[in-house]
Design an enzyme around this catalytic site. Structure first.
Site, mmCIF file in Angstrom:
data_model
loop_
_atom_site.group_PDB
_atom_site.id
_atom_site.type_symbol
_atom_site.label_atom_id
_atom_site.label_comp_id
_atom_site.label_asym_id
_atom_site.label_seq_id
_atom_site.Cartn_x
_atom_site.Cartn_y
_atom_site.Cartn_z
ATOM 1 N N SER A 159 0.837 -1.205 0.000
ATOM 2 C CA SER A 159 0.000 0.000 0.000
ATOM 3 C C SER A 159 0.870 1.253 0.000
ATOM 4 O O SER A 159 1.991 1.247 0.538
ATOM 5 C CB SER A 159 -0.856 -0.021 1.274
ATOM 6 O OG SER A 159 -1.449 1.237 1.499
ATOM 7 N N TYR A 218 -2.148 -1.560 10.927
ATOM 8 C CA TYR A 218 -2.393 -2.067 9.562
ATOM 9 C C TYR A 218 -1.233 -1.689 8.636
ATOM 10 O O TYR A 218 -0.652 -2.536 7.963
ATOM 11 C CB TYR A 218 -3.710 -1.496 9.001
ATOM 12 C CG TYR A 218 -3.791 -1.600 7.490
ATOM 13 C CD1 TYR A 218 -4.022 -2.815 6.868
ATOM 14 C CD2 TYR A 218 -3.580 -0.471 6.674
ATOM 15 C CE1 TYR A 218 -4.049 -2.918 5.486
ATOM 16 C CE2 TYR A 218 -3.615 -0.565 5.298
ATOM 17 C CZ TYR A 218 -3.854 -1.786 4.696
ATOM 18 O OH TYR A 218 -3.870 -1.877 3.330
ATOM 19 N N LYS A 230 2.182 -3.819 6.517
ATOM 20 C CA LYS A 230 2.655 -3.723 5.128
ATOM 21 C C LYS A 230 4.156 -3.425 5.108
ATOM 22 O O LYS A 230 4.911 -4.027 4.332
ATOM 23 C CB LYS A 230 1.891 -2.632 4.366
ATOM 24 C CG LYS A 230 0.398 -2.881 4.231
ATOM 25 C CD LYS A 230 0.078 -4.125 3.434
ATOM 26 C CE LYS A 230 -1.404 -4.379 3.308
ATOM 27 N NZ LYS A 230 -1.732 -5.724 2.794
#
Ligand code: NAD
Ligand code: UD1
Length: 339
Positions: A124, A149, A153
């Site tokens: 992302s 979150y 990544k």
């Protein structure tokens, strides 16, 4: 070429399965239906005429994964499965670290055991944190993320980089998505989160069909042309095709590669609302609210590398995405309410 698509019944995964099938790939899906429905499999079949093999399993379940790898002989893996709600990850960090990391570990172990050498990871633009400058190139610094979150990544990118350094014959693509929006033009696939959406386009969709009264615009005092936040919104069908191109790239044995998948164009919140109204003919009421914690003023991709090395070029613009997203949302609401 046989491809395992984890999370293949989710928003981006389902569109990618369609694109893979349309481009001649043999698709196998693993999804535990945590954030998706099995009916999506029927819809992929309706669109493509092909029903992918489906395993309703948790990707963290190593024993089940081993059985599937033994049977299927994959050539490549595209790993979408994971949790993705930023706000929830702040409240439930363990749940996020566990699912996103464990599922990746299980897949990597199976790749070693069953000699699968090609891996595509859904990363992302969140890994860029607060950008020093835009557009963001793949060489822009990766920063500590503002949520668990986002941190998963950053961590998984690091883990894959370390593993790529050891497995010199593995090919790994880290695809950094910007803001995926829109839906399949059939109205059969799209994004329909439960409850009140956190992201802008799902929220506007609910306003457009009358389920919410107005859009809350988070801040109009950013250093951007109209003061509202600027993002790079990419049609999910263009994003899906990016995965086909990434697999083609991996077949040339490049080792580890990183690509931004965006449009290269920044659009403000007010411009999105205007584009949505133009594309759908529906008036979208909005109100200016305070800034949302953790938001960056401006974030959009440089797409030069993906264009040059993958041949990636978006076919759809923001209005196409607004129209397709609205049509899906309307159709989905009618299906759910048997209208
Ligand atoms: P999604 O929630 O629609 O799809 C994820 C799918 O994975 C769901 O179908 C869910 O049921 C499944 N899943 C989750 N954990 C699983 C597990 N342990 N085992 C099996 N299945 C599991 O999300 P999406 O928007 O399609 O995103 C796909 C990927 O892309 C995610 O990794 C996400 O973090 C990443 N990503 C998404 C965005 C975005 O804006 N949507 C942006 C950047 C990156
Ligand atoms: C968010 C996540 C990001 C994640 C991405 C995709 C945050 C801080 N960031 O990105 O980590 O990768 O989703 O899931 O949550 N906006 C409004 N009103 C709304 C919703 C949004 O004005 O009701 C604005 C935001 O302030 C932002 C823009 O719209 O300027 C886009 O927001 P959103 O769709 O949530 O995406 P991001 O914040 O870019």
């Amino acid at each position: 070429m046989k491809v395992l698509v984890t999370g293949g019944l989710g928003f981006i995964g389902s569109h990618t399965c369609v694109s893979l099938i349309e481009n001649g790939f043999d698709v196998v899906i693993i999804d535990n239906l945590y954030n998706s429905k099995e009916v999506v499999l029927d819809r992929i079949e309706t669109i493509t005429g092909v029903r992918p093999t489906f395993y309703k399993k948790d990707v963290q379940d190593l024993e089940s994964l081993r059985e599937i790898f033994k049977k299927e002989h994959f050539d490549a893996i595209i790993h979408f499965a994971g949790y993705k709600a930023v706000g929830e990850s702040v409240k439930k960090p363990l749940m996020y670290y566990e699912n996103n990391l464990e599922s990746t570990f299980a897949l990597l172990k199976c790749m070693e055991e069953f000699d699968v050498k090609n891996f595509v990871f859904s990363s992302s633009a969140t890994v860029y944190g607060l950008p020093d400058k835009v557009p963001l190139t793949e060489d822009s610094p990766v920063k500590s993320a503002t949520s668990p979150y986002g941190e998963t990544k950053v961590m998984i990118e690091r883990i894959l980089t370390d593993i790529g350094n050891v497995h010199k014959d593995w090919n790994i693509a880290l695809l950094r998505y910007f803001n995926p929006i829109g839906a399949h033009k059939s109205g059969l696939l799209g994004e329909d989160p439960n409850g009140i959406p956190n992201n802008l386009l799902p929220y506007i969709n609910k306003v457009a069909i009358g389920l919410l009264p107005k859009v809350n615009v988070f801040g109009n005092d950013y250093p951007t042309p109209d003061g509202t936040g600027v993002r790079d919104y990419i049609h999910v069908v263009d994003l899906a095709y990016g995965h086909v191109l990434a697999l083609k790239k991996l077949s040339t044995n490049p080792g580890l590669v990183i690509y931004n998948l965006g449009t290269g164009k920044g659009t403000s919140v007010l411009e999105v609302i205007k584009a949505y109204e133009k594309a759908t003919g529906v008036k979208i009421n909005y109100v200016i609210c305070p800034r949302r914690d953790g938001d960056v003023p401006e974030n959009y991709a440089s797409t030069t590398k993906a264009e040059k090395e993958l041949g990636f070029k978006c076919k759809y613009n923001i209005e196409d995405a607004c129209r397709d997203g609205y049509n899906f949302q309307k159709a989905e609401f009618e299906r759910q309410n048997n209208k």
